[in-house]
Design a protein around this motif. Structure first.
Motif, PDB file in Angstrom:
ATOM      1  N   GLY A 142      68.801   1.768  43.740  1.00  0.00           N
ATOM      2  CA  GLY A 142      68.509   2.576  42.564  1.00  0.00           C
ATOM      3  C   GLY A 142      68.271   4.048  42.812  1.00  0.00           C
ATOM      4  O   GLY A 142      68.123   4.812  41.856  1.00  0.00           O
ATOM      5  N   ARG A 296      64.796   8.626  42.334  1.00  0.00           N
ATOM      6  CA  ARG A 296      64.928   7.395  41.552  1.00  0.00           C
ATOM      7  C   ARG A 296      63.851   7.388  40.487  1.00  0.00           C
ATOM      8  O   ARG A 296      62.663   7.613  40.788  1.00  0.00           O
ATOM      9  CB  ARG A 296      64.751   6.164  42.435  1.00  0.00           C
ATOM     10  CG  ARG A 296      65.038   4.852  41.714  1.00  0.00           C
ATOM     11  CD  ARG A 296      64.336   3.689  42.387  1.00  0.00           C
ATOM     12  NE  ARG A 296      64.997   2.415  42.135  1.00  0.00           N
ATOM     13  CZ  ARG A 296      64.911   1.710  41.013  1.00  0.00           C
ATOM     14  NH1 ARG A 296      64.165   2.160  40.011  1.00  0.00           N
ATOM     15  NH2 ARG A 296      65.555   0.564  40.893  1.00  0.00           N
ATOM     16  N   ASP A 324      68.874  -2.080  35.774  1.00  0.00           N
ATOM     17  CA  ASP A 324      68.016  -1.819  36.933  1.00  0.00           C
ATOM     18  C   ASP A 324      67.464  -3.142  37.466  1.00  0.00           C
ATOM     19  O   ASP A 324      66.317  -3.502  37.205  1.00  0.00           O
ATOM     20  CB  ASP A 324      66.876  -0.873  36.552  1.00  0.00           C
ATOM     21  CG  ASP A 324      66.092  -0.387  37.770  1.00  0.00           C
ATOM     22  OD1 ASP A 324      66.402  -0.818  38.894  1.00  0.00           O
ATOM     23  OD2 ASP A 324      65.172   0.441  37.597  1.00  0.00           O
ATOM     24  N   ASP A 362      73.385   2.633  34.578  1.00  0.00           N
ATOM     25  CA  ASP A 362      72.446   2.094  35.554  1.00  0.00           C
ATOM     26  C   ASP A 362      71.372   3.139  35.847  1.00  0.00           C
ATOM     27  O   ASP A 362      71.455   4.301  35.420  1.00  0.00           O
ATOM     28  CB  ASP A 362      73.166   1.637  36.825  1.00  0.00           C
ATOM     29  CG  ASP A 362      73.991   2.747  37.476  1.00  0.00           C
ATOM     30  OD1 ASP A 362      73.657   3.931  37.308  1.00  0.00           O
ATOM     31  OD2 ASP A 362      74.988   2.408  38.151  1.00  0.00           O
ATOM     32  N   ILE A 363      70.351   2.728  36.591  1.00  0.00           N
ATOM     33  CA  ILE A 363      69.208   3.611  36.833  1.00  0.00           C
ATOM     34  C   ILE A 363      69.609   4.813  37.674  1.00  0.00           C
ATOM     35  O   ILE A 363      69.048   5.902  37.524  1.00  0.00           O
ATOM     36  CB  ILE A 363      68.037   2.828  37.482  1.00  0.00           C
ATOM     37  CG1 ILE A 363      66.726   3.621  37.368  1.00  0.00           C
ATOM     38  CG2 ILE A 363      68.355   2.472  38.923  1.00  0.00           C
ATOM     39  CD1 ILE A 363      66.204   3.767  35.969  1.00  0.00           C
TER      40      ILE A 363
END
Length: 410
Positions: A142, A296, A324, A362-363
């Motif tokens: 991540g 992140r 995530d 996505d993260i």
């Protein structure tokens, strides 16, 4: 069946192996953690140095994965703050990630990274940063590249023209009380710069970076810029060049240009959008873009709530999906609201039958977008931000465009 103990909480995993314990290290772990650290980071200590470090060892924030009492992998979690859109946000710095080669690819580091996310969320650290040994490795968990450095090598014949400016430059003994307000005014203009406390100034800036220092003083006597640098073998290395306006920049460069007879070159780093070549009579200097640190988002809802969005005069609402798998509290569909004043919020929601999200990612992509490393419409073109072009345009309008930069490392 493997059983992991995290701070006294047990969790079973469908894996082979014995008992694994993840815990904060203590003074009795010094020999094991030092052996692993020396092996992984390729350094050695004498018996006298080991004895001195053992006596001074305070394992604050050091976590280890143990099997049968033996250390298999470790990491350090350091509390920091970052400037993001001009506001300090709590950040968890990940450092010292290590494991022995015979223990690699057994999932130890993956478990420690997952553990770190839980630990950071509990501490209210909404974002995390690290210096990667491999960008691809940490992207799996991540983290994403969020800032580059532009590195210059400038020959004396390429120095900017000397400019007569109001004010003057004076060489000084490094003094954090003098430099700190200049740094804060400069650093808060960027996303991802560190908020430095006095201990960081003393031990990580003054002690490590400042062989020499010089300050540009305005006519009123106030500091408007500074240099931390050293000179060795006819090369001047600039560790920090900070200036609050163009006059201060010109004053500092005139000071540097006055070293021309004693130098072969100056080496310095700057933000990726720095325009020094444009300002030179001969712009063909040596320059390199270097991918630097990763970030992140740890807690998306808290991050969005603390973020300074650009108000558009009326509320904005998007159905947004975040992917995530390593931080399940972020995973899912959210109602992303940005008020007319720029106040943001994420509220978990469910989709009605046949309903689709407006956008999603996505993260890693969310981090790159909100940190300011990539713009929403560019991410939409790349296919990283899914959904409608209209939703990408809305995000483009509410996320301020601010350059990322980081002058520190850990």
């Amino acid at each position: 069946m493997e059983e992991i103990i995290v701070q006294g909480v047990r969790a079973n995993l469908q894996e082979r192996g014995g008992m694994m314990e993840i815990r904060v290290m203590n003074k009795d772990d010094f020999d094991m953690r030092t052996e692993l650290s020396m092996y992984a980071f390729q350094y050695s200590l004498s018996k006298e140095q080991l004895d001195e470090q053992r006596n001074q060892y305070k394992p604050v924030g050091e976590w280890g994965a143990f099997e049968d009492g033996q250390l298999q992998a470790m990491y350090t979690l350091i509390p920091f703050q970052l400037y993001i859109q001009g506001r300090p946000m709590a950040m968890g710095g990940i450092a010292g990630v290590a494991t022995f080669p015979e223990q690699r690819r057994k999932g130890h580091v993956a478990k420690l990274l997952s553990h770190s996310l839980v630990e950071m969320k509990e501490k209210g650290q909404v974002v995390s940063c690290l210096a990667p040994f491999s960008f691809g490795f940490y992207r799996k968990y991540g983290w994403e590249l969020y800032t580059d450095l532009k590195r210059y090598s400038v020959l004396p014949s390429q120095f900017p023209p000397r400019t007569a400016t109001e004010g003057h430059v004076k060489r000084i003994t490094p003094d954090s009380a003098l430099l700190e307000p200049v740094y804060e005014a400069y650093a808060s203009r960027y996303n991802g710069t560190m908020v430095r406390d006095r201990d960081w100034w003393t031990n990580s800036v003054i002690r490590r970076k400042s062989g020499k220092a010089a300050v540009y003083y305005r006519p009123d006597g106030e500091a408007g810029g500074y240099l931390l640098y050293n000179i060795e073998n006819r090369v001047l290395h600039i560790h920090e060049m900070v200036y609050l306006d163009e006059t201060a920049r010109q004053g500092l460069w005139t000071f540097l240009a006055n070293h021309d007879s004693m130098l072969e070159k100056i080496i310095l780093s700057a933000p990726a959008n720095d325009e020094l070549p444009y300002l030179l009579p001969e712009p063909r200097i040596s320059q390199e873009i270097v991918p630097f640190f990763m970030a992140r988002i740890v807690d998306a809802a808290s991050f969005v709530e603390q973020y300074a969005f650009r108000g558009t005069g009326e509320p904005v609402l998007l159905k947004f999906q975040i992917i995530d798998p390593h931080a399940p509290w972020n995973e899912g569909v959210w109602t992303w609201t940005i008020g007319a004043d720029g106040q943001g919020s994420l509220a978990g929601t469910a989709l009605e039958a046949g309903e689709t999200v407006d956008a999603g990612c996505d993260i890693q992509t969310l981090t790159a977008m909100l940190m300011g490393y990539q713009r929403p419409q560019a991410l939409h073109r790349y296919g990283r931000l899914t959904g409608s072009a209209e939703a990408a345009g809305i995000l483009e309008s509410v996320i301020p465009d601010r350059q990322t930069y980081l002058m520190d490392s850990f």
